[in-house]
Design an enzyme around this catalytic site. Sequence first.
Site, PDB file in Angstrom:
ATOM      1  N   ASP A 113       0.863  -1.174   0.000  1.00 34.67           N
ATOM      2  CA  ASP A 113       0.000   0.000   0.000  1.00 34.67           C
ATOM      3  C   ASP A 113       0.899   1.223   0.000  1.00 34.67           C
ATOM      4  O   ASP A 113       1.771   1.354   0.871  1.00 34.67           O
ATOM      5  CB  ASP A 113      -0.891   0.017   1.241  1.00 34.67           C
ATOM      6  N   ASP A 129     -13.633  -6.886  -2.958  1.00 30.68           N
ATOM      7  CA  ASP A 129     -13.411  -6.695  -1.517  1.00 30.68           C
ATOM      8  C   ASP A 129     -13.921  -5.327  -1.082  1.00 30.68           C
ATOM      9  O   ASP A 129     -13.204  -4.516  -0.541  1.00 30.68           O
ATOM     10  CB  ASP A 129     -11.932  -6.858  -1.179  1.00 30.68           C
TER      11      ASP A 129
END
Length: 134
Positions: free
Chosen positions: A8, A130
């Site tokens: 990330d 998701d």
Amino acid sequence: MIVIPALDLLEGQCVRLKQGDFDQVTVYSIFPSDIIKNFEASHFKNLHLVDLSGARDPLRRQLELIRSLVFSSSLKIQVGGGIRSSLEVQSLLSLGVDRVVIGSIAVLQPETTARILREFGPDRVTLALDVLPI
């Protein structure tokens, strides 16, 4: 089994958000390229990047960082993080990204998603489901 490590990225750093909260950030590395080199040394073939800066604000997408990571790595890199349009998909693919991951729009804008899939093909676009229920 294929294991795909993920990074990330927020403002050029490798981070983890606590439950998606931008106010609760843990910085793991200020050098994403070093983390990627470790993945390569561990014989991974793929990498999943999440552009959190771009997810929060598409105008702040980390295109130069993504470009440099793609060209300095032997990994096949897929990128996600708030991709909302064909233009964003094209922009990322033009950087050399192997695949672009779209999530929320697959649920919220199925027509846009279908258009992106027709335009770029299923080999270049991954749907991530998701997402939080609406």
